[in-house]
Design a protein around this motif. Structure first.
Motif, short mmCIF file in Angstrom:
data_model
loop_
_atom_site.label_atom_id
_atom_site.label_comp_id
_atom_site.label_asym_id
_atom_site.label_seq_id
_atom_site.Cartn_x
_atom_site.Cartn_y
_atom_site.Cartn_z
N UNK A 162 -5.53 7.03 3.78
CA UNK A 162 -6.97 7.44 4.64
C UNK A 162 -6.56 5.55 5.32
N UNK A 163 -7.12 4.62 4.16
CA UNK A 163 -6.70 3.62 4.34
C UNK A 163 -5.72 2.47 5.29
N UNK A 164 -4.51 3.36 5.22
CA UNK A 164 -3.53 2.89 6.26
C UNK A 164 -3.71 3.12 6.92
N UNK A 165 -3.69 4.33 7.68
CA UNK A 165 -4.23 5.11 8.42
C UNK A 165 -5.11 4.79 9.59
N UNK B 240 2.53 8.68 3.60
CA UNK B 240 0.99 9.03 3.33
C UNK B 240 1.05 10.42 4.27
N UNK B 241 1.73 10.59 5.43
CA UNK B 241 2.42 12.31 5.78
C UNK B 241 2.36 13.64 4.99
N UNK C 234 0.80 -1.44 0.68
CA UNK C 234 -0.06 -0.09 0.16
C UNK C 234 1.06 0.87 0.03
N UNK C 235 2.31 1.44 0.62
CA UNK C 235 3.15 2.80 0.44
C UNK C 235 3.36 2.30 -0.98
N UNK C 236 3.71 1.72 -1.36
CA UNK C 236 4.03 2.01 -3.51
C UNK C 236 2.70 2.06 -4.19
#
Length: 543
Positions: A244-247, A378-379, A222-224
């Motif tokens: 948002x999903x990762x957060x 994400x940030x 998900x990061x990539x």
């Protein structure tokens, strides 16, 4: 005094809201209209990316527990060869960037690498079909590499928990007929479970937010997906939805860890504890413990760092020294500015927390610390959305008033990178200042007030001199973390602006880490400073 209190209150809340704004912007953008890009990603690759992310986090945490818990137990309770060195040396792998370790290990295990060359030389094999060698450019390989550099989180916290345990508990278990292994599983491990859970959650969040390692290993997570959605599709809306999903996953991990131990209480840890005397192992047990701990240190740190030193020696004159110095200056500048700003915010929120009498005085410090739990990629998306909106607003105002348009004043300059660093690492400065300020007796404040000191004078003449060491540590830690930050820097740096982290990563991505070995060594040496400080603090707390 009231005016000064109002100054602290207003500035604390303003800076706190600015820090959490990128996080709020991500969720606000995510609930907006769904674009075709996000719908396409959801119907094609998001399922695979999510599965890879879950497997990556699970595998990394599992391997980190296997590496970290035994070494922590051995270092806390047993005396083996070189244990005085090993107890801090086992922390050093944290200073190694995962993508650097990954590059070195794939080079070693490659067909033309030293390991396979040695196997063919010793056995006489001539074809790869005659033997098996692990392929590290896979998901399990990424888990192994990340576990090598992240397991010290588990080791540090588990070792501290084992050292704090009451020695009479294990002695009573031994008197009741339990073997050392039984007392470990029945007493020591359950008592250390909260600390181990915190270490595992840190490993999980670091693995979830890792970009450099999974990018180098070509593992899609998900990061990539966030990174590619922005750079390849130029779609901030879709990137915000994935972020948002990762957060939500990160907040779920943190909440689960805390809920799992919300009813657990530990009593009498130190009240009747004797001074810990380490047991001297003998025979095969001593051999196994020594080999385990030293092998882990060699595999995770000595081997990769030694290879970097060899690269530096062999390719020093082939490297671009001018670019290296320019990248060093860039990193020095942006990290220094971020450290000073983070310290100023930390002082504001901590002094407000100390001098205010309102029920919400602790809220700014807690909210301002949320950024550290958010991965850099994400940030960066949250910062981009917020600053891009600010740029559009500025250009609209300039157009209406007939002024020259300022262009990408915020999102296209160094301001974006500094914002990300401050948002992410202010928590470190806040924690350092808070711990130092907590040691200052409130009676000193009352004495200063009875002598007619204003709040400004009291802060200047009483508080700041007493917390000077904590402020220096805060600046140092934020500076070092900013030097090493890769994820946010890749997305937010201005054009043709390289830091040491991006400089090394670019060489590693191009399979030419040898030419970036010198800045890689510098990054690692800089990263060793906080680890040594943490270990010294741990040792002093158990003297």
């Amino acid at each position: 005094m009231l005016a000064q209190n109002l100054f602290l209150k207003i500035n604390s809340w303003v800076f706190t809201l600015l820090i959490i704004l990128p996080i709020l912007v991500i969720f606000y953008t995510a609930i907006g209209e769904t674009t075709d890009v996000f719908s396409h990603l959801m119907s094609t690759v998001i399922g695979t990316y999510t599965l890879n992310t879950v497997l990556l986090v699970t595998g990394t945490v599992f391997l980190s527990l296997i590496m970290g818990i035994p070494s922590a137990w051995l270092m806390a309770n047993y005396s083996i060869f070189g244990d005085r060195w090993l107890q801090w040396a086992l922390v050093l792998p944290l200073a190694m960037p995962g993508y650097i370790v990954g590059y070195i290990y794939t080079d070693w295990f490659d067909y033309a690498g030293p390991i396979q060359l040695f196997l063919r030389y010793v056995s006489g094999w001539t074809s790869v079909a005659q033997y098996w060698c692990p392929d590290l450019r896979t998901l399990p390989g990424a888990c192994f590499v990340l576990a090598l550099v992240l397991h010290p989180y588990v080791y540090l916290l588990a070792r501290a928990a084992f050292m704090e345990q009451n020695l009479t508990l294990t002695q009573s278990a031994r008197l009741l007929g339990c073997s050392p292994m039984q007392s470990f599983f029945r007493i020591s491990l359950p008592l250390a479970r909260p600390a181990i859970a915190v270490g595992a959650s840190l490993v999980a969040m670091e693995a979830l937010g890792d970009f450099g390692t999974v990018r180098y290993f070509a593992v899609s997570t998900l990061t990539t997906a966030v990174y590619d959605t922005w750079l390849e599709y130029s779609n901030l809306n879709a990137a915000a939805k994935i972020s948002a999903i990762m957060l939500l996953v990160i907040f779920f991990l943190i909440s689960s860890e805390r809920y799992s131990r919300h009813k657990q209480e530990l009593f009498c840890q130190h009240a009747c504890a004797d001074k810990v005397t380490k047991v001297h192992l003998r025979g095969r047990y001593k051999l196994f413990a020594t080999v385990w701990c030293w092998s882990l240190f060699i595999i995770a740190f000595i081997g990769p760092f030694g290879q970097l030193l060899i690269y530096t020696k062999d390719y020093y004159f082939s490297s671009s020294i001018d670019n290296f110095f320019q990248c060093s200056l860039n990193s020095l500048y942006v990290s220094s500015v971020a450290a000073v700003i983070a310290l100023a915010i930390a002082l504001l929120v901590n002094f407000y927390q100390r001098f205010s009498v309102t029920a919400l005085r602790n809220v700014p410090a807690r909210l301002a610390s949320l950024g550290y739990a958010v991965p850099g990629t994400i940030l960066a998306i949250g910062v981009l959305i917020a600053l891009t909106s600010a740029d559009h607003l500025m250009n609209s105002i300039a157009k209406e008033t007939g002024w020259d348009k300022p262009g990408l004043l915020f999102s296209g300059s160094m301001f974006a990178l500094l914002t990300a660093f401050v948002v992410r690492f202010s928590a470190i400065a806040i924690g350092s200042v808070e711990s130092s300020l907590a040691k200052v007796s409130p009676s000193l404040d009352m004495a200063a007030r009875t002598m007619g000191c204003s709040m400004r004078s009291m802060i200047k003449r009483v508080q700041l001199p007493l917390i000077r060491r904590g402020c220096l540590i805060a600046i140092l830690l934020v500076f070092i973390e900013s030097m090493k930050e890769l994820n946010a820097t890749l997305l937010l740096r201005p054009f043709n602006y390289e830091t040491l982290a991006t400089y090394v990563f670019n060489y590693a991505s191009d399979e030419q880490l040898e030419y970036g070995a010198l800045p890689a060594v510098l990054l690692i040496l800089v990263g060793l400073i906080p680890l040594i400080m943490i270990n010294r603090s741990l040792e002093q707390s158990h003297l």
